[in-house]
Design a protein around this motif. Structure first.
Motif, PDB file in Angstrom:
ATOM      1  N   MET A  66       0.822  -1.214   0.000  1.00  0.00           N
ATOM      2  CA  MET A  66       0.000   0.000   0.000  1.00  0.00           C
ATOM      3  C   MET A  66       0.858   1.266   0.000  1.00  0.00           C
ATOM      4  O   MET A  66       0.527   2.242  -0.675  1.00  0.00           O
ATOM      5  N   ILE A  67       1.948   1.257   0.742  1.00  0.00           N
ATOM      6  CA  ILE A  67       2.839   2.424   0.762  1.00  0.00           C
ATOM      7  C   ILE A  67       3.439   2.643  -0.620  1.00  0.00           C
ATOM      8  O   ILE A  67       3.457   3.761  -1.137  1.00  0.00           O
ATOM      9  N   LEU A  68       3.929   1.560  -1.243  1.00  0.00           N
ATOM     10  CA  LEU A  68       4.516   1.682  -2.576  1.00  0.00           C
ATOM     11  C   LEU A  68       3.473   2.102  -3.607  1.00  0.00           C
ATOM     12  O   LEU A  68       3.748   2.941  -4.475  1.00  0.00           O
ATOM     13  N   ALA A  69       2.259   1.549  -3.511  1.00  0.00           N
ATOM     14  CA  ALA A  69       1.191   1.938  -4.430  1.00  0.00           C
ATOM     15  C   ALA A  69       0.814   3.401  -4.216  1.00  0.00           C
ATOM     16  O   ALA A  69       0.580   4.142  -5.184  1.00  0.00           O
ATOM     17  N   GLY A  70       0.756   3.831  -2.971  1.00  0.00           N
ATOM     18  CA  GLY A  70       0.443   5.230  -2.665  1.00  0.00           C
ATOM     19  C   GLY A  70       1.485   6.182  -3.221  1.00  0.00           C
ATOM     20  O   GLY A  70       1.152   7.238  -3.772  1.00  0.00           O
ATOM     21  N   ILE A  71       2.752   5.803  -3.102  1.00  0.00           N
ATOM     22  CA  ILE A  71       3.821   6.639  -3.653  1.00  0.00           C
ATOM     23  C   ILE A  71       3.704   6.697  -5.168  1.00  0.00           C
ATOM     24  O   ILE A  71       3.836   7.762  -5.774  1.00  0.00           O
ATOM     25  N   GLY A  72       3.419   5.550  -5.789  1.00  0.00           N
ATOM     26  CA  GLY A  72       3.263   5.518  -7.242  1.00  0.00           C
ATOM     27  C   GLY A  72       2.103   6.375  -7.720  1.00  0.00           C
ATOM     28  O   GLY A  72       2.233   7.145  -8.679  1.00  0.00           O
ATOM     29  N   VAL A  73       0.965   6.259  -7.058  1.00  0.00           N
ATOM     30  CA  VAL A  73      -0.207   7.050  -7.432  1.00  0.00           C
ATOM     31  C   VAL A  73       0.057   8.537  -7.191  1.00  0.00           C
ATOM     32  O   VAL A  73      -0.338   9.386  -8.002  1.00  0.00           O
ATOM     33  N   ALA A  74       0.739   8.864  -6.100  1.00  0.00           N
ATOM     34  CA  ALA A  74       1.050  10.269  -5.811  1.00  0.00           C
ATOM     35  C   ALA A  74       1.975  10.846  -6.882  1.00  0.00           C
ATOM     36  O   ALA A  74       1.757  11.975  -7.348  1.00  0.00           O
ATOM     37  N   LEU A  75       2.985  10.091  -7.287  1.00  0.00           N
ATOM     38  CA  LEU A  75       3.886  10.568  -8.343  1.00  0.00           C
ATOM     39  C   LEU A  75       3.138  10.748  -9.669  1.00  0.00           C
ATOM     40  O   LEU A  75       3.357  11.719 -10.391  1.00  0.00           O
ATOM     41  N   PHE A  76       2.251   9.812  -9.969  1.00  0.00           N
ATOM     42  CA  PHE A  76       1.444   9.922 -11.185  1.00  0.00           C
ATOM     43  C   PHE A  76       0.563  11.166 -11.137  1.00  0.00           C
ATOM     44  O   PHE A  76       0.459  11.905 -12.122  1.00  0.00           O
ATOM     45  N   ALA A  77      -0.049  11.425 -10.000  1.00  0.00           N
ATOM     46  CA  ALA A  77      -0.904  12.609  -9.848  1.00  0.00           C
ATOM     47  C   ALA A  77      -0.076  13.889  -9.975  1.00  0.00           C
ATOM     48  O   ALA A  77      -0.527  14.869 -10.591  1.00  0.00           O
ATOM     49  N   VAL A  78       1.118  13.885  -9.419  1.00  0.00           N
ATOM     50  CA  VAL A  78       2.000  15.054  -9.525  1.00  0.00           C
ATOM     51  C   VAL A  78       2.358  15.306 -10.990  1.00  0.00           C
ATOM     52  O   VAL A  78       2.327  16.452 -11.466  1.00  0.00           O
ATOM     53  N   LEU A  79       2.676  14.237 -11.711  1.00  0.00           N
ATOM     54  CA  LEU A  79       3.005  14.395 -13.133  1.00  0.00           C
ATOM     55  C   LEU A  79       1.810  14.906 -13.931  1.00  0.00           C
ATOM     56  O   LEU A  79       1.963  15.781 -14.793  1.00  0.00           O
ATOM     57  N   LEU A  80       0.618  14.375 -13.663  1.00  0.00           N
ATOM     58  CA  LEU A  80      -0.577  14.843 -14.371  1.00  0.00           C
ATOM     59  C   LEU A  80      -0.852  16.318 -14.097  1.00  0.00           C
ATOM     60  O   LEU A  80      -1.177  17.081 -15.009  1.00  0.00           O
ATOM     61  N   MET A  81      -0.738  16.697 -12.837  1.00  0.00           N
ATOM     62  CA  MET A  81      -1.022  18.085 -12.482  1.00  0.00           C
ATOM     63  C   MET A  81       0.031  19.021 -13.081  1.00  0.00           C
ATOM     64  O   MET A  81      -0.306  20.096 -13.601  1.00  0.00           O
ATOM     65  N   SER A  82       1.282  18.628 -13.036  1.00  0.00           N
ATOM     66  CA  SER A  82       2.350  19.440 -13.632  1.00  0.00           C
ATOM     67  C   SER A  82       2.129  19.593 -15.133  1.00  0.00           C
ATOM     68  O   SER A  82       2.308  20.680 -15.688  1.00  0.00           O
ATOM     69  N   ASN A  83       1.770  18.499 -15.777  1.00  0.00           N
ATOM     70  CA  ASN A  83       1.515  18.537 -17.217  1.00  0.00           C
ATOM     71  C   ASN A  83       0.336  19.456 -17.536  1.00  0.00           C
ATOM     72  O   ASN A  83       0.381  20.232 -18.497  1.00  0.00           O
ATOM     73  N   TYR A  84      -0.717  19.383 -16.742  1.00  0.00           N
ATOM     74  CA  TYR A  84      -1.882  20.239 -16.971  1.00  0.00           C
ATOM     75  C   TYR A  84      -1.510  21.715 -16.838  1.00  0.00           C
ATOM     76  O   TYR A  84      -1.908  22.541 -17.667  1.00  0.00           O
ATOM     77  N   ILE A  85      -0.762  22.051 -15.807  1.00  0.00           N
ATOM     78  CA  ILE A  85      -0.379  23.449 -15.587  1.00  0.00           C
ATOM     79  C   ILE A  85       0.520  23.931 -16.723  1.00  0.00           C
ATOM     80  O   ILE A  85       0.332  25.039 -17.257  1.00  0.00           O
ATOM     81  N   ALA A  86       1.490  23.111 -17.131  1.00  0.00           N
ATOM     82  CA  ALA A  86       2.383  23.502 -18.226  1.00  0.00           C
ATOM     83  C   ALA A  86       1.619  23.667 -19.534  1.00  0.00           C
ATOM     84  O   ALA A  86       1.855  24.629 -20.289  1.00  0.00           O
ATOM     85  N   THR A  87       0.691  22.758 -19.794  1.00  0.00           N
ATOM     86  CA  THR A  87      -0.114  22.851 -21.016  1.00  0.00           C
ATOM     87  C   THR A  87      -1.010  24.087 -20.982  1.00  0.00           C
ATOM     88  O   THR A  87      -1.188  24.765 -21.998  1.00  0.00           O
TER      89      THR A  87
END
Length: 172
Positions: A66-87
């Motif tokens: 669960m910790i590893l999955a949470g870190i993975g999902v958090a990193l994915f969310a960070v990338l999506l949000m960063s991409n949205y802001i840059a776009t």
């Protein structure tokens, strides 16, 4: 026959004793059995202790997953949000040019985008907190009903709220 509290004070190599019939005494023995990091430990060997150790091992493994999955999902969310802001910034170059032509300073344009990002991050954080809280409550209730588990599988507290808020604001 010694009480559980007395067993920790006695120096011994091993002891054989019947399983207590008193519920509180049995819980006390199990607490001593599961407590780690003591200078002395009590090892219980019976059918219940085998199941307790098995559940404890499975829960540690699930926790790590669960910790590893949470870190993975958090990193994915960070990338999506960063991409949205840059776009968003890239697509609004014309608006930025118009604002600059009307006399807006670079800091003013920057403040507009930072404020927009922070508002979006706070809204996303609030939605994420409610979804995560609902999911953890739902999973806990399902596991407790399905497997008669008398413990919490997933905990959601102030630490998780702080992590969600900090990640969102840092990305914004």
């Amino acid at each position: 026959y010694a009480k559980a509290e007395e067993l920790q004070e006695i120096i011994y190599n091993f002891a054989v004793a019947p399983t207590p019939t008193d519920k509180e005494e049995l819980y006390s023995l199990i607490d001593i059995h599961l407590t780690e990091g003591q200078s002395r430990s009590l090892r219980i060997n019976n059918g219940a202790s085998f199941i307790t150790n098995l559940v404890n091992t499975v829960m540690r493994t699930i926790r790590l997953i669960m910790i590893l999955a949470g870190i993975g999902v958090a990193l994915f969310a960070v990338l999506l949000m960063s991409n949205y802001i840059a776009t968003s910034i890239t697509n609004r170059k014309r608006d930025i040019g118009i604002l600059r032509a009307l006399g807006a300073k670079t800091s003013d344009v920057f403040a507009i985008f930072v404020n927009e990002s922070i508002i979006m991050a706070v809204i996303n954080s609030i939605l994420s907190i409610f979804v995560a809280l609902g999911a953890s409550i739902g999973i806990n209730k399902f596991m407790q009903a399905k497997y008669m588990a008398d413990f919490t599988i997933l905990s959601f507290g102030i630490r998780q709220v702080a992590i969600i808020l900090c990640l969102s604001i840092a990305v914004a």
